[in-house]
Motif scaffolding. Structure first.
Motif, PDB file in Angstrom:
ATOM      1  N   ARG A   1       3.016  -3.934  17.461  1.00  0.00           N
ATOM      2  CA  ARG A   1       4.294  -4.629  18.197  1.00  0.00           C
ATOM      3  C   ARG A   1       4.654  -4.275  19.396  1.00  0.00           C
ATOM      4  NH1 ARG A   1       7.891  -3.268  12.927  1.00  0.00           N
ATOM      5  NH2 ARG A   1       9.036  -4.557  14.227  1.00  0.00           N
TER       6      ARG A   1
ATOM      7  N   PHE B   1       1.151  10.794   1.674  1.00  0.00           N
ATOM      8  CA  PHE B   1      -0.229  10.744   1.661  1.00  0.00           C
ATOM      9  C   PHE B   1      -0.501  12.114   0.814  1.00  0.00           C
ATOM     10  CE2 PHE B   1      -4.477  10.754   2.183  1.00  0.00           C
ATOM     11  CZ  PHE B   1      -5.155   9.677   1.758  1.00  0.00           C
TER      12      PHE B   1
ATOM     13  N   ARG C   1       0.998  -1.174   0.022  1.00  0.00           N
ATOM     14  CA  ARG C   1       0.113  -0.123  -0.089  1.00  0.00           C
ATOM     15  C   ARG C   1       1.045   1.247  -0.126  1.00  0.00           C
ATOM     16  NH1 ARG C   1      -5.534  -0.338  -0.608  1.00  0.00           N
ATOM     17  NH2 ARG C   1      -5.840   1.253   0.953  1.00  0.00           N
TER      18      ARG C   1
ATOM     19  N   GLY D   1      -2.606   6.357  10.449  1.00  0.00           N
ATOM     20  CA  GLY D   1      -1.727   7.339   9.936  1.00  0.00           C
ATOM     21  C   GLY D   1      -1.952   8.715   9.782  1.00  0.00           C
ATOM     22  N   LEU D   2      -3.366   8.678   9.353  1.00  0.00           N
ATOM     23  CA  LEU D   2      -3.667  10.050   9.128  1.00  0.00           C
ATOM     24  C   LEU D   2      -4.428  10.499  10.193  1.00  0.00           C
ATOM     25  CD1 LEU D   2      -5.609   9.668   5.757  1.00  0.00           C
ATOM     26  CD2 LEU D   2      -3.467  10.605   6.032  1.00  0.00           C
TER      27      LEU D   2
ATOM     28  N   ALA E   1      10.169  -0.403  13.476  1.00  0.00           N
ATOM     29  CA  ALA E   1      11.069  -0.104  12.423  1.00  0.00           C
ATOM     30  C   ALA E   1      10.570  -0.390  11.081  1.00  0.00           C
ATOM     31  CB  ALA E   1      12.354  -1.594  12.735  1.00  0.00           C
TER      32      ALA E   1
ATOM     33  N   GLN F   1      -2.282  12.406  -2.903  1.00  0.00           N
ATOM     34  CA  GLN F   1      -3.543  13.050  -3.265  1.00  0.00           C
ATOM     35  C   GLN F   1      -3.167  13.993  -4.470  1.00  0.00           C
ATOM     36  OE1 GLN F   1      -5.478  10.865  -1.939  1.00  0.00           O
ATOM     37  NE2 GLN F   1      -6.694  11.869  -0.845  1.00  0.00           N
TER      38      GLN F   1
ATOM     39  N   LEU G   1      -7.212   0.956   5.466  1.00  0.00           N
ATOM     40  CA  LEU G   1      -6.950  -0.003   6.345  1.00  0.00           C
ATOM     41  C   LEU G   1      -6.872   0.469   7.763  1.00  0.00           C
ATOM     42  CD1 LEU G   1      -4.211  -2.058   4.474  1.00  0.00           C
ATOM     43  CD2 LEU G   1      -6.688  -2.732   4.709  1.00  0.00           C
TER      44      LEU G   1
ATOM     45  N   TYR H   1       3.672   9.721   7.105  1.00  0.00           N
ATOM     46  CA  TYR H   1       2.555   9.161   6.497  1.00  0.00           C
ATOM     47  C   TYR H   1       1.750  10.163   5.680  1.00  0.00           C
ATOM     48  CZ  TYR H   1      -1.331   6.411   5.099  1.00  0.00           C
ATOM     49  OH  TYR H   1      -2.177   5.669   4.752  1.00  0.00           O
ATOM     50  N   LYS H   2       1.570  11.299   6.497  1.00  0.00           N
ATOM     51  CA  LYS H   2       0.635  12.485   5.848  1.00  0.00           C
ATOM     52  C   LYS H   2       1.459  13.001   4.879  1.00  0.00           C
ATOM     53  CE  LYS H   2      -1.860  14.506   9.153  1.00  0.00           C
ATOM     54  NZ  LYS H   2      -2.489  15.133  10.479  1.00  0.00           N
TER      55      LYS H   2
ATOM     56  N   GLU I   1      -3.926   2.858   8.072  1.00  0.00           N
ATOM     57  CA  GLU I   1      -4.003   4.062   7.165  1.00  0.00           C
ATOM     58  C   GLU I   1      -4.640   5.278   7.847  1.00  0.00           C
ATOM     59  OE1 GLU I   1      -3.301   1.569   3.040  1.00  0.00           O
ATOM     60  OE2 GLU I   1      -5.218   2.510   3.470  1.00  0.00           O
TER      61      GLU I   1
ATOM     62  N   GLN J   1     -10.996  10.371   2.459  1.00  0.00           N
ATOM     63  CA  GLN J   1      -9.754  10.946   1.865  1.00  0.00           C
ATOM     64  C   GLN J   1      -8.920   9.431   1.294  1.00  0.00           C
ATOM     65  OE1 GLN J   1      -7.317  13.123   4.842  1.00  0.00           O
ATOM     66  NE2 GLN J   1      -7.177  14.228   2.963  1.00  0.00           N
TER      67      GLN J   1
ATOM     68  N   ARG K   1       3.539   2.353   2.828  1.00  0.00           N
ATOM     69  CA  ARG K   1       3.489   1.160   3.827  1.00  0.00           C
ATOM     70  C   ARG K   1       4.680   1.071   4.569  1.00  0.00           C
ATOM     71  NH1 ARG K   1       4.634  -2.055   6.697  1.00  0.00           N
ATOM     72  NH2 ARG K   1       3.797  -4.286   7.051  1.00  0.00           N
TER      73      ARG K   1
ATOM     74  N   VAL L   1       6.652   5.466   8.039  1.00  0.00           N
ATOM     75  CA  VAL L   1       7.075   5.240   9.335  1.00  0.00           C
ATOM     76  C   VAL L   1       8.383   5.618   9.721  1.00  0.00           C
ATOM     77  CG1 VAL L   1       5.625   2.990   9.245  1.00  0.00           C
ATOM     78  CG2 VAL L   1       8.097   2.821   8.664  1.00  0.00           C
TER      79      VAL L   1
ATOM     80  N   ILE M   1       5.136  15.036   9.227  1.00  0.00           N
ATOM     81  CA  ILE M   1       4.629  13.380   9.658  1.00  0.00           C
ATOM     82  C   ILE M   1       4.661  12.670   8.533  1.00  0.00           C
ATOM     83  CG2 ILE M   1       2.358  12.398  10.546  1.00  0.00           C
ATOM     84  CD1 ILE M   1       3.782  14.303  12.636  1.00  0.00           C
TER      85      ILE M   1
ATOM     86  N   ARG N   1      -1.576  -2.976  13.067  1.00  0.00           N
ATOM     87  CA  ARG N   1      -0.431  -3.681  13.105  1.00  0.00           C
ATOM     88  C   ARG N   1       0.187  -3.512  14.578  1.00  0.00           C
ATOM     89  NH1 ARG N   1       1.150  -2.226   8.261  1.00  0.00           N
ATOM     90  NH2 ARG N   1       2.616  -0.800   9.170  1.00  0.00           N
TER      91      ARG N   1
END
Lengths: 379, 470
Positions: B443, A160, A43, B404-405, A310, A164, B398, A156-157, B401, B394, A46, A51, A154, B441
């Motif tokens: 850990r 993203f 994805r 994350g947002l 990680a 977008q 998952l 992931y953002k 995800e 948006q 991912r 991360v 951030i 996920r």
């Protein structure tokens, strides 16, 4: 066999890998009116792009990367408006702390080198100024070096937001498409995944920790390795540090976010199992990181660790990325191997790759980043 | 003291204690780690040292635990109490902190017997101060002898009725019991009643509790729906509809409960496969009959494998022990089979009862998947259903995800309070199965750990070299 229903299977450019470099490249190409398809094996965002520690750092860059990093840093300051998204970028400055006089000596040497090249964005600070900027730093720390434009975003953002923006400009993203093979037929690149076939004039390899495999499919060998840099984050703490913090000679890096949580990194690596998309943590090394954090900032004694993780990241032997046209195939390009400091470069790498694809050249000196740079050496 | 064992048991509730008793009696070197100062788990918490002068008021299901706890205390397993286990690896490595420092041990086989937690109850206002889970109220009672007068209890399930009854026996005033069990559940469960009759004692006990509550004069509102905790800064009451009538009850304390779900953070972080249980509407690890997970050497016992109740939990603990003893070579396969057979049969007999209870107290959709945009889903990061829906719109598909947002699931509860809701909401919005959506996920650390304790962690000491006999 056809592409997944509802998705196109032809484009001018296929980008392999939906991390920040792939998404940024897609954005820059699409903005120029180029028809782009991104194939992502899992994805988007991912792995490392989603991360990582989120450091947006110009400080301490290799000389070869400084021109790219400076342009990227300018872009970050207004990236949210440009992408009409929320990268979470905050300009906070970055300070690398000198724990002793030997560290200060290292900084003086670096300073001389930077000035020789005409770079003046890294400023040395003495003990008093260090304490003013970081009131909670341990007493023994003697000074440091600061870069004012640096900060964090951030991850992931940010990735993203690029995705977008690229999608709005017409880029198609197809997820769950692990590339199994690429072939050059006539003037086309044919790309096969388990469930689809795709075709394009140009290929861009932004496959992160899997990029060496894609490079080999495209005909280029390179000595890339991969690893799993580890991070941990605390629960919310009272505000005590505004700048992002690193250390000159010790593996410490941390940043306190607006919500009070503190992200602790420092480059300690866990164990990478890329065949299974998995990483394992090395708790003994995380304990050393915890110890360093407490040592530099005694206020962190009472911090509570909430999460550890990680990501899978690609490394090159010289810790410099590959930003390069393929040497063995036409109409093929690489952007990978960022060695755990590619996130900040995201905005500029997309532009460079778009230039390589559409104009065949870049305004930057990309020689240090050639994919075949290791082949010229006798090992 | 040594740091390598045949079997490590995590959690000293009925399942873990039973596993340890069986395994240590058969000669295995067993260590049991528990986060409480005393063994017993949630159900038998402090049963041997209650702050209450008369524990009989808590009922025989509680007091009978004293016997098991005593057996456990007497068994040869090494006990490490008040230990915060923050990492269990699929390789049998266990890291824990205790009294300010971190330590490690290894075990050839691991039993995860970490029990259950109360199902989140995401209704408007559930995050306000003054709202607690009914189980939380019971913990205060068992640990500190603390109670709250004039509280409203709302929800469904045997534990809710038990706690209300325990309160009444102690002379605590209860404002009302607001029962959310819908009428259709009684009808649906009726057809499963024959299968549950083998445990008629349990059924009568349940009916007895409800009668006890009614006799005490506590108003019981049945078939309650549209629950709203009233108040802005603090709970001031509960509004709901019962049999077509809207009620608003004033109360400073609202105790919510709608059943329990397995504690999953450990099995998730270990990497075991999980599946969605459509009867219990919760995730649970995928296991074989003996409790073995998809990860070699990691087994689960008790409610952590899917809710089975304390008695069945004890059986499942013994079962796991026999299988692990055989794998360790301490007993033969045929011995393991002989010991397991009756346990499997007994466990089987609990299934009819379980199906009946699961169906009768199955929480309705509206109490698991909030409908109003303002309802908090992730309490730690203060993310409402509306904010999560915006992130879904948006493109987040998952749980990770969405995380994350929006940061949902990133807070100190480590996703425990929002994980199920997020999986279910994402499935609903996509018109797909919860199984296809998955979960966060996760850990290690499986529990929060102090940075100084982590800093003091010394990895396992390796001994090098071979001893040569002269």
């Amino acid at each position: 066999m056809n592409a997944i229903a509802g998705n196109r299977n032809k484009a001018s450019v296929i980008i392999i890998g939906g991390g920040i470099q792939g998404c940024s490249t897609a954005y820059h190409l699409a903005k120029r009116g180029v028809d782009v398809l991104v194939l992502e094996k899992d994805r988007v965002a991912r792995h490392a792009s989603g991360v990582n520690a989120g450091g947006v750092r110009l400080l301490g860059r290799d000389i070869a990367e400084v021109p790219l990093s400076k342009v990227a840093m300018r872009r970050w300051q207004t990236l949210d408006e440009e992408l009409d998204g929320d990268t979470g970028f905050r300009r906070r400055s970055l300070i690398n702390i000198a724990a002793d006089e030997a560290d200060m000596q290292t900084l003086h040497t670096r300073q001389a080198l930077m000035h020789q090249w005409g770079y003046h964005h890294e400023t040395m600070i003495d003990q008093q100024e260090l304490r003013e900027r970081l009131p909670h730093v341990a007493d023994y720390c003697v000074g440091g070096v600061v870069s004012e434009t640096d900060g964090y975003a951030i991850p992931y953002k940010s990735t993203f937001a690029f995705r977008q923006a690229a999608a709005r400009a017409g880029t198609e993203f197809v997820e769950g498409q692990q590339v199994q093979g690429v072939r050059r037929i006539g003037n086309s690149w044919l790309v096969e995944t388990a469930s689809g076939r795709y075709e394009a004039e140009y290929l861009v390899n932004c496959a992160g920790a899997w990029a060496d495999q894609i490079a080999v499919m495209m005909g280029d060998n390179c000595p890339m390795t991969y690893s799993a840099p580890m991070l941990m984050i605390t629960t919310r703490m009272p505000h005590f540090a505004t700048p992002v913090v690193g250390a000159v000679s010790r593996p410490l890096s941390f940043k306190q976010f607006e919500n009070g949580t503190v992200l602790i990194g420092g480059g300690a690596k866990g164990f990478a199992d890329r065949a299974h998309n998995r990483t394992r943590l090395d708790y003994a090394k995380l304990a050393v990181g915890a110890s360093n954090a407490v040592d530099f900032f005694p206020i962190m004694r009472t911090a509570t660790v909430n999460r550890m993780w990680a990501g899978l990241e690609a490394y090159m032997p010289d810790n410099l990325p590959v930003i390069s046209a393929s040497v063995n195939s036409p109409n093929a390009f690489h952007a990978f191997g960022f060695s755990a400091h590619g996130f900040q470069l995201g905005p500029v790498i997309g532009e460079v790759m778009a230039d390589l694809v559409t104009r065949g050249c870049s305004e930057f000196d990309l020689n240090p980043f050639r994919v075949d740079r290791f082949e010229r050496k006798v090992l | 003291m040594t740091d390598s064992y045949d079997i490590a048991v995590i959690g000293a509730g009925p399942a873990g204690m039973s596993a340890a008793i069986t395994a240590s009696a058969a000669g295995a070197r067993v260590v049991v780690l528990d986060d409480k100062p005393r063994a017993g788990g949630q159900i038998y918490r402090n049963v041997t040292c209650s702050p209450l002068s008369n524990t009989d008021l808590l009922g025989p299901d509680y007091t009978q635990g004293a016997e098991l706890v005593a057996q456990f205390e007497a068994c040869r397993a090494e006990k490490i109490s008040a230990a915060n286990v923050w990492h269990v690896g699929d390789n049998g490595e266990i890291l824990f902190s205790q009294a300010g420092a971190s330590a490690s041990l290894t075990a050839r086989e691991v039993v995860v017997s970490v029990g259950a937690m109360e199902r989140p109850f995401p209704i408007p206002g559930w995050h306000l101060p003054g709202v607690m889970t009914a189980g939380g109220a019971q913990v205060m009672l068992k640990s500190d002898g603390l109670v709250q007068d004039d509280a409203v209890f709302a929800g469904s399930g045997p534990l809710l009725y038990l706690i209300v009854a325990q309160y009444l026996r102690l002379g605590v005033k209860v404002k009302a019991l607001v029962d959310t069990t819908p009428k259709q559940n009684y009808l649906a469960a009726a057809s499963l009643l024959p299968g549950a009759l083998s445990h008629i004692d349990v059924l009568t006990k349940g009916i007895g509790l409800l009668n006890e509550i009614r006799r005490a004069g506590v108003p019981v509102y049945k078939y309650a729906e549209d629950l709203n905790v009233l108040g802005e800064q603090q709970a001031e009451g509960l509004r709901f509809t019962s049999k077509g009538v809207v009620h608003s009850l004033e109360a400073e304390h609202v105790f919510l409960h709608q059943g329990v779900i397995p504690n999953l953070n450990m099995t998730r972080a270990i990497g075991a496969e999980h599946a969605w249980n459509r009867d219990q509407l919760s995730w649970q690890p995928v296991i074989n009959d003996w409790g073995q997970t998809s990860v070699a050497h990691i087994a689960v016992a008790g409610d952590g494998r899917g809710i089975i109740g304390a008695d069945a939990a004890a059986l499942s603990g013994q079962l796991v022990a026999w299988q692990q003893l055989a794998r360790l070579g301490l007993i033969s396969l045929s011995d393991a089979a002989n010991h397991s057979q009756p346990l499997l049969q007994q466990l089987q007999r609990y299934q009819g009862l379980r199906r009946f209870i699961d169906r009768l107290y199955q929480p309705v959709d509206a109490l698991r998947r909030p409908e109003s945009a303002e309802t908090m889903v992730c309490r730690c990061e203060e993310q409402t259903r509306g904010q999560l829906k915006a992130a879904f719109d948006q493109g987040a598909r998952l749980p990770d995800e969405l995380k994350g947002l929006t940061r949902c699931g990133m807070g100190p509860c480590q996703g425990r309070q929002c994980g199920h809701t997020v999986s279910e909401l994402l499935a609903q919005w996509q018109g797909t199965e919860v199984e296809d959506v998955g979960y966060y996920r996760l850990r290690s650390p499986m529990r929060l750990i102090n940075l100084t304790e982590l800093a003091r962690f010394q990895p396992h000491q390796q001994t090098h070299g071979v001893e040569v006999k002269s």
